[in-house]
Design a protein around this motif. Structure first.
Motif, PDB file in Angstrom:
ATOM      1  N   ALA A 211       0.839  -1.203   0.000  1.00  0.00           N
ATOM      2  CA  ALA A 211       0.000   0.000   0.000  1.00  0.00           C
ATOM      3  C   ALA A 211       0.879   1.260   0.000  1.00  0.00           C
ATOM      4  O   ALA A 211       0.368   2.392   0.025  1.00  0.00           O
ATOM      5  CB  ALA A 211      -0.906  -0.008   1.225  1.00  0.00           C
ATOM      6  N   GLY A 212       2.201   1.054  -0.007  1.00  0.00           N
ATOM      7  CA  GLY A 212       3.125   2.196  -0.003  1.00  0.00           C
ATOM      8  C   GLY A 212       3.152   2.937   1.327  1.00  0.00           C
ATOM      9  O   GLY A 212       3.419   4.131   1.381  1.00  0.00           O
ATOM     10  N   GLU A 213       2.854   2.230   2.411  1.00  0.00           N
ATOM     11  CA  GLU A 213       2.848   2.866   3.737  1.00  0.00           C
ATOM     12  C   GLU A 213       3.986   2.317   4.591  1.00  0.00           C
ATOM     13  O   GLU A 213       4.432   1.190   4.382  1.00  0.00           O
ATOM     14  CB  GLU A 213       1.505   2.568   4.443  1.00  0.00           C
ATOM     15  CG  GLU A 213       0.296   3.154   3.737  1.00  0.00           C
ATOM     16  CD  GLU A 213      -1.018   2.618   4.310  1.00  0.00           C
ATOM     17  OE1 GLU A 213      -0.990   2.049   5.420  1.00  0.00           O
ATOM     18  OE2 GLU A 213      -2.053   2.760   3.631  1.00  0.00           O
ATOM     19  N   PRO A 214       4.429   3.114   5.573  1.00  0.00           N
ATOM     20  CA  PRO A 214       5.472   2.607   6.469  1.00  0.00           C
ATOM     21  C   PRO A 214       4.916   1.562   7.434  1.00  0.00           C
ATOM     22  O   PRO A 214       3.715   1.558   7.714  1.00  0.00           O
ATOM     23  CB  PRO A 214       5.912   3.852   7.246  1.00  0.00           C
ATOM     24  CG  PRO A 214       4.751   4.777   7.202  1.00  0.00           C
ATOM     25  CD  PRO A 214       4.029   4.494   5.908  1.00  0.00           C
ATOM     26  N   ILE A 215       5.776   0.681   7.919  1.00  0.00           N
ATOM     27  CA  ILE A 215       5.338  -0.276   8.935  1.00  0.00           C
ATOM     28  C   ILE A 215       5.704   0.291  10.308  1.00  0.00           C
ATOM     29  O   ILE A 215       6.706   0.986  10.459  1.00  0.00           O
ATOM     30  CB  ILE A 215       5.966  -1.676   8.754  1.00  0.00           C
ATOM     31  CG1 ILE A 215       7.485  -1.671   8.994  1.00  0.00           C
ATOM     32  CG2 ILE A 215       5.664  -2.228   7.368  1.00  0.00           C
ATOM     33  CD1 ILE A 215       8.101  -3.053   9.097  1.00  0.00           C
ATOM     34  N   LYS A 216       4.845   0.023  11.293  1.00  0.00           N
ATOM     35  CA  LYS A 216       5.124   0.475  12.662  1.00  0.00           C
ATOM     36  C   LYS A 216       5.737  -0.680  13.437  1.00  0.00           C
ATOM     37  O   LYS A 216       5.197  -1.793  13.419  1.00  0.00           O
ATOM     38  CB  LYS A 216       3.826   0.915  13.348  1.00  0.00           C
ATOM     39  CG  LYS A 216       3.265   2.186  12.792  1.00  0.00           C
ATOM     40  CD  LYS A 216       1.983   2.565  13.522  1.00  0.00           C
ATOM     41  CE  LYS A 216       1.432   3.875  12.957  1.00  0.00           C
ATOM     42  NZ  LYS A 216       0.142   4.209  13.568  1.00  0.00           N
ATOM     43  N   ILE A 217       6.827  -0.403  14.107  1.00  0.00           N
ATOM     44  CA  ILE A 217       7.487  -1.431  14.904  1.00  0.00           C
ATOM     45  C   ILE A 217       7.484  -0.975  16.351  1.00  0.00           C
ATOM     46  O   ILE A 217       8.013   0.092  16.681  1.00  0.00           O
ATOM     47  CB  ILE A 217       8.924  -1.666  14.391  1.00  0.00           C
ATOM     48  CG1 ILE A 217       8.879  -2.044  12.907  1.00  0.00           C
ATOM     49  CG2 ILE A 217       9.610  -2.755  15.206  1.00  0.00           C
ATOM     50  CD1 ILE A 217      10.224  -2.101  12.235  1.00  0.00           C
ATOM     51  N   PHE A 218       6.838  -1.783  17.192  1.00  0.00           N
ATOM     52  CA  PHE A 218       6.624  -1.360  18.582  1.00  0.00           C
ATOM     53  C   PHE A 218       7.744  -1.861  19.502  1.00  0.00           C
ATOM     54  O   PHE A 218       7.525  -2.708  20.362  1.00  0.00           O
ATOM     55  CB  PHE A 218       5.268  -1.868  19.076  1.00  0.00           C
ATOM     56  CG  PHE A 218       4.125  -1.352  18.244  1.00  0.00           C
ATOM     57  CD1 PHE A 218       3.700  -0.030  18.365  1.00  0.00           C
ATOM     58  CD2 PHE A 218       3.488  -2.161  17.318  1.00  0.00           C
ATOM     59  CE1 PHE A 218       2.645   0.458  17.597  1.00  0.00           C
ATOM     60  CE2 PHE A 218       2.442  -1.680  16.530  1.00  0.00           C
ATOM     61  CZ  PHE A 218       2.028  -0.369  16.679  1.00  0.00           C
ATOM     62  N   ASN A 219       8.953  -1.371  19.255  1.00  0.00           N
ATOM     63  CA  ASN A 219      10.054  -1.769  20.136  1.00  0.00           C
ATOM     64  C   ASN A 219      10.921  -0.571  20.507  1.00  0.00           C
ATOM     65  O   ASN A 219      12.086  -0.729  20.876  1.00  0.00           O
ATOM     66  CB  ASN A 219      10.900  -2.862  19.479  1.00  0.00           C
ATOM     67  CG  ASN A 219      11.576  -2.366  18.209  1.00  0.00           C
ATOM     68  OD1 ASN A 219      11.402  -1.206  17.812  1.00  0.00           O
ATOM     69  ND2 ASN A 219      12.348  -3.213  17.552  1.00  0.00           N
ATOM     70  N   ASN A 220      10.348   0.639  20.345  1.00  0.00           N
ATOM     71  CA  ASN A 220      11.093   1.873  20.657  1.00  0.00           C
ATOM     72  C   ASN A 220      12.341   2.059  19.804  1.00  0.00           C
ATOM     73  O   ASN A 220      13.167   2.902  20.109  1.00  0.00           O
ATOM     74  CB  ASN A 220      11.529   1.891  22.141  1.00  0.00           C
ATOM     75  CG  ASN A 220      10.374   2.248  23.058  1.00  0.00           C
ATOM     76  OD1 ASN A 220       9.543   3.080  22.706  1.00  0.00           O
ATOM     77  ND2 ASN A 220      10.303   1.609  24.208  1.00  0.00           N
ATOM     78  N   GLY A 221      12.494   1.238  18.766  1.00  0.00           N
ATOM     79  CA  GLY A 221      13.706   1.319  17.956  1.00  0.00           C
ATOM     80  C   GLY A 221      14.936   0.826  18.704  1.00  0.00           C
ATOM     81  O   GLY A 221      16.067   1.064  18.293  1.00  0.00           O
ATOM     82  N   ASP A 222      14.713   0.128  19.816  1.00  0.00           N
ATOM     83  CA  ASP A 222      15.824  -0.372  20.627  1.00  0.00           C
ATOM     84  C   ASP A 222      16.207  -1.759  20.114  1.00  0.00           C
ATOM     85  O   ASP A 222      15.640  -2.763  20.512  1.00  0.00           O
ATOM     86  CB  ASP A 222      15.372  -0.434  22.096  1.00  0.00           C
ATOM     87  CG  ASP A 222      16.471  -0.945  23.014  1.00  0.00           C
ATOM     88  OD1 ASP A 222      17.529  -1.364  22.490  1.00  0.00           O
ATOM     89  OD2 ASP A 222      16.271  -0.928  24.238  1.00  0.00           O
ATOM     90  N   LEU A 223      17.194  -1.794  19.216  1.00  0.00           N
ATOM     91  CA  LEU A 223      17.511  -3.066  18.557  1.00  0.00           C
ATOM     92  C   LEU A 223      18.350  -3.975  19.452  1.00  0.00           C
ATOM     93  O   LEU A 223      18.417  -5.179  19.241  1.00  0.00           O
ATOM     94  CB  LEU A 223      18.219  -2.810  17.222  1.00  0.00           C
ATOM     95  CG  LEU A 223      17.436  -1.889  16.268  1.00  0.00           C
ATOM     96  CD1 LEU A 223      18.066  -1.866  14.895  1.00  0.00           C
ATOM     97  CD2 LEU A 223      15.978  -2.314  16.154  1.00  0.00           C
ATOM     98  N   GLU A 224      18.993  -3.389  20.454  1.00  0.00           N
ATOM     99  CA  GLU A 224      19.747  -4.214  21.402  1.00  0.00           C
ATOM    100  C   GLU A 224      18.781  -5.051  22.235  1.00  0.00           C
ATOM    101  O   GLU A 224      18.962  -6.232  22.429  1.00  0.00           O
ATOM    102  CB  GLU A 224      20.579  -3.328  22.341  1.00  0.00           C
ATOM    103  CG  GLU A 224      21.853  -2.777  21.687  1.00  0.00           C
ATOM    104  CD  GLU A 224      22.692  -3.885  21.054  1.00  0.00           C
ATOM    105  OE1 GLU A 224      23.206  -4.733  21.808  1.00  0.00           O
ATOM    106  OE2 GLU A 224      22.825  -3.919  19.808  1.00  0.00           O
ATOM    107  N   ASN A 225      17.744  -4.377  22.759  1.00  0.00           N
ATOM    108  CA  ASN A 225      16.752  -5.064  23.596  1.00  0.00           C
ATOM    109  C   ASN A 225      15.457  -5.254  22.809  1.00  0.00           C
ATOM    110  O   ASN A 225      14.398  -4.838  23.248  1.00  0.00           O
ATOM    111  CB  ASN A 225      16.476  -4.249  24.856  1.00  0.00           C
ATOM    112  CG  ASN A 225      17.754  -3.975  25.622  1.00  0.00           C
ATOM    113  OD1 ASN A 225      18.426  -4.906  26.026  1.00  0.00           O
ATOM    114  ND2 ASN A 225      18.100  -2.711  25.795  1.00  0.00           N
ATOM    115  N   ASP A 226      15.583  -5.845  21.635  1.00  0.00           N
ATOM    116  CA  ASP A 226      14.427  -5.999  20.750  1.00  0.00           C
ATOM    117  C   ASP A 226      13.433  -7.013  21.330  1.00  0.00           C
ATOM    118  O   ASP A 226      13.772  -7.819  22.191  1.00  0.00           O
ATOM    119  CB  ASP A 226      14.909  -6.489  19.376  1.00  0.00           C
ATOM    120  CG  ASP A 226      13.881  -6.276  18.282  1.00  0.00           C
ATOM    121  OD1 ASP A 226      12.777  -5.780  18.584  1.00  0.00           O
ATOM    122  OD2 ASP A 226      14.184  -6.612  17.126  1.00  0.00           O
TER     123      ASP A 226
END
Length: 341
Positions: A211-226
């Protein structure tokens, strides 16, 4: 627990037969010549067209009988048991989804509590060889100790959905104890695959991309503590259930609960990157999702991770499918089904 092969002489009732797991299980039983009665209310919690697609694949089987109805309708369920006398019942009908239970609690009580109660009552009045029912990994709530084991304390659910599933386990235990109904509960861990549920994250990510939309990722962008999730491919789940169907609990306590998961949790970001790669393969080009990072949602837990020792001990079941294989199967199906090549 004694393990035999499926008995094609028996009649299997699968509730939620138009659902993701219900469809695949019904198909597997029918392929082996079993008689399957499927019931589903075909509600519009997600795209009804997908439910009809699944049903259309089951309808050609001579041994399949489909009843459109709701397990919350006690009279209908009693009639069904009286008419078809199922030997084995697999209750997969439920209102699914953790987040939706915050917005729409009524349907959860109807389907997951009243509906399951009706199934138990029917099994009491029309005795069955085995009742297998869906519980959920969400019963573990915010438990910190991983992997989650069946013996863990699960009295602190963090969503109404989880509460209804915990209630199912308690109700099944009571009915099993009072009326000697052999019952097995399955705590499913993030089941995925082709023709899966569109409300699940991986499916939603694919929808958003096209749909050309961004995906929301619910992890605060904290990839260390994903966030970690135990993703379990649909074929593995069906094999686990199939092995259990012919293995009813025996002895004093005729109620058992098992985790059914992958025992191999993945970081959410690893899963997302793998999905990008697999969709890219299916499309024949490299793709990348546009990503927006947000805080964790209420009711979500940081990690789900199943100990599957008990199930392996009982029926020798261990999932085999890697997320690379599983997500490629999903991506190929998605591109084909929605014609997005």
């Amino acid at each position: 627990m004694s393990h035999q092969t499926l008995n094609a002489q028996k009649t299997y009732l699968v509730t939620g037969a138009a659902g993701f797991i219900g469809f695949y299980l019904s198909k597997k039983l029918l392929e082996q010549g079993c008689k399957v009665i499927g019931i589903d209310n075909v509600n519009d919690y997600y795209d009804v067209k997908l439910k009809h697609t699944r049903l259309d694949l089951l309808k050609p089987y001579e041994q399949f009988t489909f009843i459109e109805g709701d397990i919350a309708d006690k009279e209908k369920i009693m009639d069904l048991f009286a008419t078809h006398a199922p030997d084995i019942v697999v209750n997969l009908a439920a209102q699914a989804g953790v987040r939706y239970s915050i917005e729409n609690p009524d349907v959860y009580m109807q389907s997951n509590v009243i509906g399951f109660y009706n199934i138990l009552e029917a099994c009491r009045h029309y005795p069955v060889d085995h009742l297998v029912y869906a519980s959920s990994s969400s019963v573990y709530g915010a438990n910190k100790k991983v992997p989650f084991e069946e013996t863990d304390f699960v009295d602190n659910p963090v969503s109404l959905y989880a509460s209804t599933k915990k209630s199912n386990e308690l109700m099944a235990h009571t009915y099993s104890h009072l009326y000697k109904i052999p019952a097995t509960g399955l705590r499913f861990f993030t089941v995925y695959g082709p023709m899966g549920r569109p409300d699940m994250a991986y499916f939603g990510f694919a929808n958003k991309y096209f749909a050309g939309e961004p995906i929301k990722i619910f992890n605060n962008g904290d990839l260390e503590n994903d966030l970690y999730r135990d993703f379990t491919y649909i074929d593995d789940i069906v094999e686990g259930i199939e092995r259990l169907l012919s293995t009813a609990p025996e002895g004093d306590v005729q109620h058992k609960v098992f985790n059914i998961g992958n025992n191999n949790p993945e970081k959410l970001m690893t899963f997302i990157n793998t999905l990008e790669k697999c969709l890219g393969n299916a499309l024949g080009k490299e793709i990348e999702f546009e990503k927006v990072f947000e805080p964790i949602k209420p009711g979500d837990v940081p990690a789900t991770y199943a100990s599957t020792d008990q199930l392996q001990k009982a029926v020798g079941f261990k999932p085999q499918t890697t997320i690379e294989e599983g997500l490629q199967q999903f991506a190929n199906w998605y591109v084909d089904y929605y014609g997005v090549k």
